[in-house]
Design an enzyme around this catalytic site. Structure first.
Site, PDB file in Angstrom:
ATOM      1  N   SER A 138       0.821  -1.203   0.000  1.00 29.17           N
ATOM      2  CA  SER A 138       0.000   0.000   0.000  1.00 29.17           C
ATOM      3  C   SER A 138       0.871   1.275   0.000  1.00 29.17           C
ATOM      4  CB  SER A 138      -0.961  -0.048   1.191  1.00 29.17           C
ATOM      5  OG  SER A 138      -2.026   0.843   0.996  1.00 29.17           O
ATOM      6  N   ASP A 150      -8.152  -5.844  -5.923  1.00 25.07           N
ATOM      7  CA  ASP A 150      -8.024  -4.536  -5.270  1.00 25.07           C
ATOM      8  C   ASP A 150      -8.414  -3.423  -6.239  1.00 25.07           C
ATOM      9  OD1 ASP A 150      -7.303  -2.416  -3.653  1.00 25.07           O
ATOM     10  OD2 ASP A 150      -5.153  -2.648  -4.003  1.00 25.07           O
ATOM     11  N   HIS A 169      -6.327  -6.191  -1.546  1.00 31.45           N
ATOM     12  CA  HIS A 169      -5.222  -5.299  -1.195  1.00 31.45           C
ATOM     13  C   HIS A 169      -4.212  -5.986  -0.261  1.00 31.45           C
ATOM     14  CE1 HIS A 169      -3.839  -1.080  -1.005  1.00 31.45           C
ATOM     15  NE2 HIS A 169      -3.592  -1.266   0.275  1.00 31.45           N
TER      16      HIS A 169
END
Ligand SMILES: *[C@@H]1O[C@H](CO)[C@@H](O)[C@H](O)[C@H]1NC(C)=O
Ligand SMILES: *[C@@H]1O[C@H](CO)[C@@H](O)[C@H](O)[C@H]1NC(C)=O
Length: 335
Positions: A70, A244, A301
Protein backbone atom coordinates in the site's frame (compact mmCIF):
# COMPACT_ATOMS: atom_id res chain seq x y z
CA UNK A 1 -6.31 -16.50 17.02
CA UNK A 2 -5.10 -19.39 14.89
CA UNK A 3 -1.79 -20.36 13.33
CA UNK A 4 -0.94 -18.63 10.04
CA UNK A 5 -0.79 -21.32 7.33
CA UNK A 6 1.64 -19.23 5.27
CA UNK A 7 4.02 -17.25 7.48
CA UNK A 8 6.84 -15.40 5.73
CA UNK A 9 9.30 -16.37 8.50
CA UNK A 10 9.26 -20.12 7.76
CA UNK A 11 12.74 -19.90 6.22
CA UNK A 12 13.73 -16.28 6.78
CA UNK A 13 14.13 -14.04 9.78
CA UNK A 14 11.38 -11.43 9.71
CA UNK A 15 11.47 -7.99 11.29
CA UNK A 16 8.36 -5.80 11.32
CA UNK A 17 8.74 -2.03 11.51
CA UNK A 18 5.83 0.20 12.48
CA UNK A 19 6.48 3.05 10.09
CA UNK A 20 6.69 6.00 10.01
CA UNK A 21 7.40 6.99 13.57
CA UNK A 22 4.07 7.93 15.16
CA UNK A 23 2.26 4.87 13.81
CA UNK A 24 1.64 1.55 15.56
CA UNK A 25 4.04 1.09 18.46
CA UNK A 26 6.65 3.50 17.01
CA UNK A 27 6.26 6.48 19.29
CA UNK A 28 6.92 10.04 18.15
CA UNK A 29 7.96 12.35 20.98
CA UNK A 30 5.94 15.10 19.30
CA UNK A 31 4.03 15.54 16.01
CA UNK A 32 7.04 17.57 14.76
CA UNK A 33 9.11 14.37 14.88
CA UNK A 34 6.86 12.62 12.32
CA UNK A 35 8.42 12.85 8.84
CA UNK A 36 6.58 14.95 6.26
CA UNK A 37 8.19 13.34 3.24
CA UNK A 38 9.94 10.22 2.01
CA UNK A 39 13.45 11.51 2.72
CA UNK A 40 12.50 11.86 6.37
CA UNK A 41 10.93 8.39 6.37
CA UNK A 42 14.05 6.89 4.75
CA UNK A 43 16.40 8.52 7.25
CA UNK A 44 14.47 7.03 10.16
CA UNK A 45 14.21 3.59 8.59
CA UNK A 46 17.91 3.63 7.84
CA UNK A 47 18.77 4.31 11.49
CA UNK A 48 16.39 1.55 12.63
CA UNK A 49 17.84 -1.02 10.21
CA UNK A 50 21.45 -0.10 11.06
CA UNK A 51 20.75 -0.43 14.77
CA UNK A 52 19.12 -3.79 14.21
CA UNK A 53 22.08 -5.09 12.18
CA UNK A 54 24.46 -3.92 14.93
CA UNK A 55 22.70 -6.19 17.45
CA UNK A 56 24.39 -9.35 16.15
CA UNK A 57 27.67 -9.78 14.24
CA UNK A 58 26.03 -12.43 12.03
CA UNK A 59 23.50 -9.94 10.69
CA UNK A 60 26.13 -7.89 8.87
CA UNK A 61 26.63 -10.34 6.01
CA UNK A 62 23.03 -11.55 5.78
CA UNK A 63 21.09 -10.39 2.72
CA UNK A 64 18.25 -7.99 3.55
CA UNK A 65 15.00 -7.83 1.61
CA UNK A 66 12.62 -4.98 2.30
CA UNK A 67 8.92 -5.38 1.67
CA UNK A 68 5.70 -3.55 2.37
CA UNK A 69 2.30 -2.89 0.90
CA UNK A 70 0.00 0.00 0.00
CA UNK A 71 1.61 3.30 1.08
CA UNK A 72 4.85 1.30 1.39
CA UNK A 73 4.86 1.72 -2.39
CA UNK A 74 6.53 4.97 -1.27
CA UNK A 75 8.42 3.76 1.82
CA UNK A 76 10.07 0.73 0.22
CA UNK A 77 11.58 2.63 -2.74
CA UNK A 78 12.56 5.48 -0.39
CA UNK A 79 14.59 3.30 1.99
CA UNK A 80 16.07 1.28 -0.90
CA UNK A 81 17.15 4.48 -2.66
CA UNK A 82 18.59 5.89 0.55
CA UNK A 83 20.67 2.73 1.12
CA UNK A 84 21.94 2.34 -2.44
CA UNK A 85 22.82 6.03 -2.86
CA UNK A 86 25.27 5.72 0.04
CA UNK A 87 28.85 4.65 -0.69
CA UNK A 88 29.21 2.48 2.40
CA UNK A 89 25.72 1.84 3.72
CA UNK A 90 26.66 -1.27 5.73
CA UNK A 91 23.30 -2.74 4.67
CA UNK A 92 23.49 -5.80 2.43
CA UNK A 93 20.35 -4.97 0.43
CA UNK A 94 19.35 -7.87 -1.83
CA UNK A 95 15.88 -6.90 -3.04
CA UNK A 96 12.67 -4.93 -2.60
CA UNK A 97 9.09 -6.19 -2.82
CA UNK A 98 5.95 -4.02 -2.95
CA UNK A 99 2.41 -5.32 -2.64
CA UNK A 100 -0.48 -3.23 -4.05
CA UNK A 101 1.60 -0.08 -3.80
CA UNK A 102 1.01 3.61 -4.32
CA UNK A 103 4.19 4.71 -6.11
CA UNK A 104 3.34 7.01 -9.04
CA UNK A 105 -0.02 8.51 -8.01
CA UNK A 106 -0.47 10.84 -11.00
CA UNK A 107 -0.84 7.85 -13.31
CA UNK A 108 -2.45 5.53 -10.78
CA UNK A 109 -5.28 7.92 -9.92
CA UNK A 110 -6.31 7.97 -13.59
CA UNK A 111 -7.07 4.25 -13.71
CA UNK A 112 -9.98 3.90 -11.26
CA UNK A 113 -12.84 4.81 -13.60
CA UNK A 114 -11.92 2.58 -16.52
CA UNK A 115 -11.05 -0.29 -14.20
CA UNK A 116 -14.41 -0.11 -12.38
CA UNK A 117 -16.26 0.32 -15.69
CA UNK A 118 -14.66 -2.78 -17.19
CA UNK A 119 -15.66 -4.74 -14.10
CA UNK A 120 -19.27 -3.66 -14.66
CA UNK A 121 -19.41 -1.67 -11.42
CA UNK A 122 -20.29 1.72 -12.95
CA UNK A 123 -21.99 2.94 -16.12
CA UNK A 124 -20.81 5.40 -18.78
CA UNK A 125 -22.26 8.43 -17.03
CA UNK A 126 -20.61 7.49 -13.73
CA UNK A 127 -17.35 6.76 -15.53
CA UNK A 128 -17.37 10.24 -17.08
CA UNK A 129 -18.05 11.83 -13.69
CA UNK A 130 -15.19 9.91 -12.06
CA UNK A 131 -12.85 10.76 -14.92
CA UNK A 132 -13.61 14.42 -14.32
CA UNK A 133 -12.45 14.16 -10.69
CA UNK A 134 -9.43 12.11 -11.73
CA UNK A 135 -8.39 14.83 -14.21
CA UNK A 136 -8.65 17.40 -11.45
CA UNK A 137 -6.30 15.30 -9.29
CA UNK A 138 -3.82 15.11 -12.18
CA UNK A 139 -4.05 18.88 -12.81
CA UNK A 140 -3.33 19.57 -9.15
CA UNK A 141 -0.28 17.28 -9.27
CA UNK A 142 1.06 19.15 -12.32
CA UNK A 143 0.48 22.46 -10.53
CA UNK A 144 2.13 21.00 -7.40
CA UNK A 145 -0.97 21.81 -5.35
CA UNK A 146 -0.30 18.71 -3.27
CA UNK A 147 -2.97 19.06 -0.59
CA UNK A 148 -5.70 19.61 -3.18
CA UNK A 149 -4.35 16.72 -5.26
CA UNK A 150 -4.63 14.43 -2.23
CA UNK A 151 -8.16 15.70 -1.61
CA UNK A 152 -9.16 15.01 -5.22
CA UNK A 153 -7.81 11.44 -5.00
CA UNK A 154 -9.80 10.87 -1.81
CA UNK A 155 -12.88 12.18 -3.62
CA UNK A 156 -12.32 9.75 -6.52
CA UNK A 157 -12.19 6.82 -4.10
CA UNK A 158 -15.16 7.99 -2.01
CA UNK A 159 -17.25 8.59 -5.11
CA UNK A 160 -16.41 5.16 -6.49
CA UNK A 161 -17.23 3.67 -3.10
CA UNK A 162 -20.63 5.38 -3.15
CA UNK A 163 -21.40 4.50 -6.75
CA UNK A 164 -20.44 0.85 -6.40
CA UNK A 165 -21.89 0.23 -2.95
CA UNK A 166 -19.14 -2.32 -2.37
CA UNK A 167 -18.22 -3.46 1.15
CA UNK A 168 -14.71 -2.21 0.44
CA UNK A 169 -12.60 -0.99 -2.48
CA UNK A 170 -9.74 -3.03 -1.06
CA UNK A 171 -11.35 -6.15 -2.56
CA UNK A 172 -14.41 -5.99 -4.81
CA UNK A 173 -15.30 -9.61 -3.99
CA UNK A 174 -15.55 -9.10 -0.22
CA UNK A 175 -18.96 -9.06 1.40
CA UNK A 176 -17.53 -7.45 4.53
CA UNK A 177 -14.48 -5.18 4.90
CA UNK A 178 -11.13 -6.51 6.13
CA UNK A 179 -11.49 -6.92 9.88
CA UNK A 180 -8.46 -4.94 10.96
CA UNK A 181 -10.41 -3.71 14.01
CA UNK A 182 -9.85 -7.17 15.47
CA UNK A 183 -6.10 -6.74 14.98
CA UNK A 184 -6.21 -3.40 16.79
CA UNK A 185 -8.20 -4.97 19.61
CA UNK A 186 -5.70 -7.82 19.95
CA UNK A 187 -2.77 -5.40 19.97
CA UNK A 188 -4.37 -3.33 22.71
CA UNK A 189 -4.37 -6.35 25.01
CA UNK A 190 -1.71 -5.72 27.72
CA UNK A 191 -0.49 -9.31 27.46
CA UNK A 192 0.07 -8.93 23.71
CA UNK A 193 1.92 -5.66 24.29
CA UNK A 194 4.16 -7.29 26.90
CA UNK A 195 4.94 -10.21 24.56
CA UNK A 196 5.90 -7.73 21.82
CA UNK A 197 8.01 -5.61 24.16
CA UNK A 198 5.79 -2.63 23.35
CA UNK A 199 5.06 0.26 25.68
CA UNK A 200 1.91 -0.75 27.57
CA UNK A 201 0.56 2.80 27.65
CA UNK A 202 0.56 3.07 23.83
CA UNK A 203 -2.85 2.77 22.19
CA UNK A 204 -2.42 0.84 18.95
CA UNK A 205 -4.26 2.18 15.88
CA UNK A 206 -4.32 0.42 12.51
CA UNK A 207 -3.75 3.73 10.70
CA UNK A 208 -2.81 6.89 12.57
CA UNK A 209 -4.86 9.96 11.63
CA UNK A 210 -2.10 12.19 13.03
CA UNK A 211 0.48 10.60 10.72
CA UNK A 212 -1.98 10.71 7.82
CA UNK A 213 -2.41 14.43 8.36
CA UNK A 214 1.35 15.10 8.56
CA UNK A 215 1.95 13.15 5.33
CA UNK A 216 -1.01 14.62 3.43
CA UNK A 217 1.22 16.71 1.11
CA UNK A 218 3.28 13.58 0.36
CA UNK A 219 0.45 11.36 -0.90
CA UNK A 220 0.43 12.45 -4.55
CA UNK A 221 4.21 12.81 -4.93
CA UNK A 222 5.85 10.20 -7.13
CA UNK A 223 8.76 7.94 -6.21
CA UNK A 224 8.87 6.32 -9.66
CA UNK A 225 12.33 7.81 -10.28
CA UNK A 226 13.56 5.88 -7.25
CA UNK A 227 12.26 2.59 -8.67
CA UNK A 228 14.04 3.46 -11.96
CA UNK A 229 17.30 3.81 -10.03
CA UNK A 230 16.69 0.69 -7.93
CA UNK A 231 15.84 -1.70 -10.74
CA UNK A 232 19.30 -1.06 -12.21
CA UNK A 233 20.97 -2.11 -8.97
CA UNK A 234 18.82 -4.62 -7.11
CA UNK A 235 15.92 -7.04 -7.56
CA UNK A 236 12.43 -5.55 -7.49
CA UNK A 237 9.16 -7.47 -7.12
CA UNK A 238 5.82 -5.73 -7.67
CA UNK A 239 2.85 -7.93 -6.76
CA UNK A 240 -0.85 -7.18 -6.55
CA UNK A 241 -3.93 -8.97 -5.38
CA UNK A 242 -6.18 -9.09 -8.44
CA UNK A 243 -9.37 -7.80 -6.72
CA UNK A 244 -8.02 -4.54 -5.27
CA UNK A 245 -9.65 -1.38 -6.64
CA UNK A 246 -7.35 1.07 -4.84
CA UNK A 247 -3.79 0.12 -5.85
CA UNK A 248 -4.36 -2.98 -7.93
CA UNK A 249 -3.06 -4.55 -11.12
CA UNK A 250 -4.28 -1.99 -13.68
CA UNK A 251 -3.10 0.85 -11.45
CA UNK A 252 0.39 -0.64 -11.10
CA UNK A 253 0.90 -1.76 -14.68
CA UNK A 254 -0.05 1.74 -15.86
CA UNK A 255 3.06 3.26 -14.29
CA UNK A 256 5.33 0.25 -14.81
CA UNK A 257 4.88 0.75 -18.58
CA UNK A 258 6.35 4.22 -18.22
CA UNK A 259 9.49 3.12 -16.33
CA UNK A 260 12.55 4.83 -17.71
CA UNK A 261 14.73 1.75 -17.67
CA UNK A 262 16.59 0.09 -20.53
CA UNK A 263 14.88 -3.27 -19.84
CA UNK A 264 11.28 -2.06 -19.99
CA UNK A 265 10.74 -3.10 -23.62
CA UNK A 266 11.93 -6.62 -22.93
CA UNK A 267 9.90 -6.76 -19.72
CA UNK A 268 6.70 -5.80 -21.54
CA UNK A 269 7.50 -8.30 -24.27
CA UNK A 270 8.27 -11.15 -21.83
CA UNK A 271 5.92 -14.15 -21.57
CA UNK A 272 3.38 -13.94 -18.79
CA UNK A 273 3.63 -17.34 -17.08
CA UNK A 274 0.65 -19.08 -15.49
CA UNK A 275 1.60 -19.65 -11.83
CA UNK A 276 0.25 -22.71 -10.04
CA UNK A 277 0.68 -23.85 -6.45
CA UNK A 278 -0.03 -27.55 -5.83
CA UNK A 279 -1.64 -27.72 -9.26
CA UNK A 280 -4.09 -24.89 -8.54
CA UNK A 281 -4.09 -21.56 -10.35
CA UNK A 282 -2.39 -19.02 -8.08
CA UNK A 283 -1.80 -16.15 -10.49
CA UNK A 284 0.59 -14.91 -13.17
CA UNK A 285 4.27 -14.03 -13.24
CA UNK A 286 6.11 -11.82 -15.70
CA UNK A 287 9.76 -10.86 -15.39
CA UNK A 288 12.82 -9.51 -17.04
CA UNK A 289 16.22 -9.32 -15.40
CA UNK A 290 15.77 -7.73 -11.99
CA UNK A 291 12.11 -6.79 -12.37
CA UNK A 292 9.30 -9.22 -11.52
CA UNK A 293 5.57 -8.67 -11.61
CA UNK A 294 3.06 -11.02 -9.97
CA UNK A 295 -0.73 -10.99 -10.09
CA UNK A 296 -2.16 -12.94 -7.16
CA UNK A 297 -5.56 -14.50 -7.88
CA UNK A 298 -8.41 -14.37 -5.38
CA UNK A 299 -6.70 -11.72 -3.30
CA UNK A 300 -7.41 -8.07 -2.60
CA UNK A 301 -5.22 -5.30 -1.19
CA UNK A 302 -3.85 -7.49 1.63
CA UNK A 303 -2.35 -10.41 -0.27
CA UNK A 304 -0.85 -12.35 2.67
CA UNK A 305 -4.20 -12.12 4.48
CA UNK A 306 -6.18 -13.45 1.52
CA UNK A 307 -3.69 -15.97 0.12
CA UNK A 308 -1.32 -16.85 2.95
CA UNK A 309 0.10 -20.03 1.42
CA UNK A 310 0.44 -18.69 -2.12
CA UNK A 311 2.00 -15.47 -0.86
CA UNK A 312 4.51 -17.55 1.11
CA UNK A 313 5.41 -19.53 -2.03
CA UNK A 314 5.75 -16.25 -3.92
CA UNK A 315 8.06 -14.55 -1.45
CA UNK A 316 10.18 -17.65 -0.78
CA UNK A 317 10.59 -18.51 -4.47
CA UNK A 318 11.38 -14.90 -5.34
CA UNK A 319 13.99 -14.53 -2.60
CA UNK A 320 15.56 -17.94 -3.31
CA UNK A 321 15.24 -17.56 -7.13
CA UNK A 322 13.31 -20.81 -7.46
CA UNK A 323 10.33 -21.98 -9.51
CA UNK A 324 9.03 -19.22 -11.80
CA UNK A 325 11.71 -16.95 -10.34
CA UNK A 326 14.65 -19.20 -11.31
CA UNK A 327 17.64 -17.37 -12.74
CA UNK A 328 17.01 -16.58 -16.42
CA UNK A 329 20.04 -18.35 -17.93
CA UNK A 330 18.05 -18.96 -21.16
CA UNK A 331 17.71 -15.31 -22.03
CA UNK A 332 20.66 -15.30 -24.48
CA UNK A 333 19.20 -18.35 -26.30
CA UNK A 334 15.81 -16.68 -26.68
CA UNK A 335 17.05 -13.35 -27.96
C1 LIG B 1 -21.06 9.31 -0.27
O1 LIG B 1 -22.30 9.03 0.34
C2 LIG B 1 -22.43 9.56 1.63
C3 LIG B 1 -23.72 9.04 2.22
O2 LIG B 1 -24.79 9.21 1.32
C4 LIG B 1 -22.37 11.08 1.56
O3 LIG B 1 -22.47 11.65 2.81
C5 LIG B 1 -21.04 11.50 0.92
O4 LIG B 1 -21.00 12.89 0.73
C6 LIG B 1 -20.85 10.80 -0.40
N1 LIG B 1 -19.48 11.11 -0.87
C7 LIG B 1 -19.17 11.34 -2.13
C8 LIG B 1 -17.77 11.69 -2.41
O5 LIG B 1 -19.98 11.26 -3.03
C1 LIG C 1 5.69 4.65 27.57
O1 LIG C 1 4.93 5.70 26.99
C2 LIG C 1 4.65 6.76 27.90
C3 LIG C 1 3.69 7.70 27.21
O2 LIG C 1 4.13 8.02 25.91
C4 LIG C 1 5.95 7.41 28.32
O3 LIG C 1 5.69 8.45 29.24
C5 LIG C 1 6.86 6.36 28.97
O4 LIG C 1 8.12 6.92 29.26
C6 LIG C 1 7.04 5.15 28.05
N1 LIG C 1 7.74 4.11 28.75
C7 LIG C 1 8.84 3.51 28.26
C8 LIG C 1 9.40 2.41 29.09
O5 LIG C 1 9.35 3.84 27.21
Amino acid sequence: LGPNPGPWNRIFGLLFLDNPIGSGFSIAASPQEIPRNQLGVAEHLFIAIKKFIALDANFKSRPIYITGESYAGKYVPAIGYHILKKKESGVNLAGLAIGNGLTHPEVQVSTHAVNAYNLGLINDKQKALLEGIQSKAVDYVREERWGEATGARTKVLNTLQNMSGLATLYDFTRLIPYQDDIVAEFLSNPEAKRALGANESTVFEVCSDVVGEVLSDDVMKSVKYMVEFLVKKTRVLLYQGQCDLRDGVVSTVAWMKGLEWEGIGEFLDAEREVWRVDGKLAGYVQRWKRLSHVVVMNAGHLVPTDQPVNSQVMIEDWVLEKGLFAAQEIETQVK
